[in-house]
Design a protein around this motif. Structure first.
Motif, short mmCIF file in Angstrom:
data_model
loop_
_atom_site.label_atom_id
_atom_site.label_comp_id
_atom_site.label_asym_id
_atom_site.label_seq_id
_atom_site.Cartn_x
_atom_site.Cartn_y
_atom_site.Cartn_z
N ALA A 17 0.83 -1.20 0.00
CA ALA A 17 0.00 0.00 0.00
C ALA A 17 0.87 1.26 0.00
O ALA A 17 2.08 1.19 0.14
N ASP A 18 0.18 2.38 -0.14
CA ASP A 18 0.79 3.69 0.01
C ASP A 18 0.65 4.06 1.49
O ASP A 18 -0.48 4.16 2.01
N ALA A 57 13.27 9.33 6.23
CA ALA A 57 13.68 10.71 5.96
C ALA A 57 15.19 10.77 5.66
O ALA A 57 15.85 9.74 5.53
N GLY A 80 12.61 17.03 3.85
CA GLY A 80 11.88 16.38 2.76
C GLY A 80 12.81 15.90 1.68
O GLY A 80 14.01 16.15 1.71
N GLY A 81 12.25 15.16 0.73
CA GLY A 81 13.04 14.60 -0.35
C GLY A 81 12.15 13.85 -1.31
O GLY A 81 10.98 14.21 -1.47
N GLY A 82 12.67 12.77 -1.90
CA GLY A 82 11.87 11.97 -2.82
C GLY A 82 11.27 10.78 -2.10
O GLY A 82 11.12 10.80 -0.88
N GLY A 83 10.91 9.76 -2.85
CA GLY A 83 10.41 8.51 -2.28
C GLY A 83 9.26 8.69 -1.31
O GLY A 83 8.40 9.56 -1.49
N VAL A 84 9.27 7.89 -0.26
CA VAL A 84 8.18 7.93 0.72
C VAL A 84 8.18 9.26 1.47
O VAL A 84 7.12 9.77 1.85
N ASN A 118 9.60 0.32 4.05
CA ASN A 118 10.82 -0.50 3.99
C ASN A 118 12.02 0.44 3.94
O ASN A 118 12.60 0.71 2.87
N ILE A 119 12.38 0.92 5.12
CA ILE A 119 13.42 1.97 5.27
C ILE A 119 14.72 1.60 4.56
O ILE A 119 15.18 0.46 4.66
N SER A 120 15.27 2.56 3.86
CA SER A 120 16.58 2.46 3.17
C SER A 120 16.58 1.61 1.90
O SER A 120 17.62 1.52 1.24
N TYR A 146 18.27 4.80 -0.97
CA TYR A 146 19.47 4.47 -0.20
C TYR A 146 20.03 3.08 -0.48
O TYR A 146 21.06 2.69 0.10
N VAL A 202 4.46 -1.77 5.62
CA VAL A 202 3.80 -1.31 4.40
C VAL A 202 4.80 -1.37 3.24
O VAL A 202 5.73 -0.58 3.18
N PHE A 234 5.78 -1.25 -0.78
CA PHE A 234 5.32 -0.45 -1.93
C PHE A 234 5.56 -1.21 -3.23
O PHE A 234 4.91 -0.95 -4.23
N ASP A 235 6.51 -2.13 -3.19
CA ASP A 235 6.81 -2.91 -4.40
C ASP A 235 6.60 -4.39 -4.09
O ASP A 235 6.67 -4.83 -2.94
N ASN A 255 9.47 -6.46 -2.16
CA ASN A 255 9.45 -6.32 -0.70
C ASN A 255 8.26 -7.07 -0.11
O ASN A 255 8.38 -7.71 0.94
#
Ligand code: AR6
Length: 168
Positions: free
Chosen positions: A8-9, A22, A28-32, A118-120, A124, A153, A155-156, A159
């Motif tokens: 999910a988002d 983060a 802020g940045g891209g991705g999640v 799914n951090i990093s 990253y 959660v 996203f792909d 994962n």
């Protein structure tokens, strides 16, 4: 703690806390990170700026909390994952710190449900399988009085499959 995995988002998840992957600037940045700031609105960035003014940047492995603005969550816990550089021991420890420190902060806030991305494993470039094992193990080892549910959660699909297998 009950552990779930969904594809999910994360900006749509009505958990007490959602976690943001983060960067140290907290701006802020891209991705999640980009998705959370876009959907949550300016309150999140304003609170991130206040945190920066108070403590400076957020180091890798650490976590800070803001309100969730327009999101269907109460809190956003911002944590900074390690950039994968091939140093498996050091990066693994830092990723474990992200999950541990986010859970500890959630626990201190009385959070009952928390959702992790799914951090990093995006920008990253942390290897997904290893990141999944660290995430699941750290959550399983965490002793909590308040947290009832942890949602991974994804996203792909890759994962999602990794987490489903790990939690089987
Ligand atoms: N909901 C859930 N997961 C998502 C979403 C979403 N809306 N969007 C992406 N993902 P990434 P990182 C997944 O790159 O690797 C930013 O610029 C994505 O598929 O967002 O920790 C920050 O500012 C991947 O599995 O974060 C930092 O500079 C996971 O979220 C940098 O990226 C993490 O991918 C952090 O890189």
């Amino acid at each position: 703690m009950n552990i779930e995995v969904i594809k999910a988002d994360i900006t749509k998840i009505p958990a007490d806390a959602i976690v943001n992957a983060a960067n140290s600037s907290l701006l802020g940045g891209g991705g999640v990170d980009g998705a959370i700031h876009r959907a949550g609105g300016k309150q999140i960035l304003e609170e991130c700026i206040q945190i920066r003014n108070r403590q400076g940047k957020c180091n890798t492995g650490e976590a800070v909390v803001t309100a969730a603005g327009n999101l269907p969550a109460k809190y956003v816990i911002h944590t900074v994952g390690p950039v994968w550089n091939g140093d498996e021991d050091k990066s693994s420890k830092l990723l474990e710190d992200c999950y541990k420190n986010s859970l500890q902060l959630a626990e201190s806030l009385g959070v009952k449900t928390i959702a992790f991305p799914n951090i990093s494993t995006g920008i990253y470039k942390f290897p997904k399988e290893l990141a999944g094992r660290i995430a699941v193990e750290t959550v399983r080892n965490f002793q909590s009085d308040n947290i009832e549910k942890v949602i991974f959660v994804c996203f792909d699909e890759e994962n999602e499959m990794i987490y489903k297998k790990l939690l089987d």
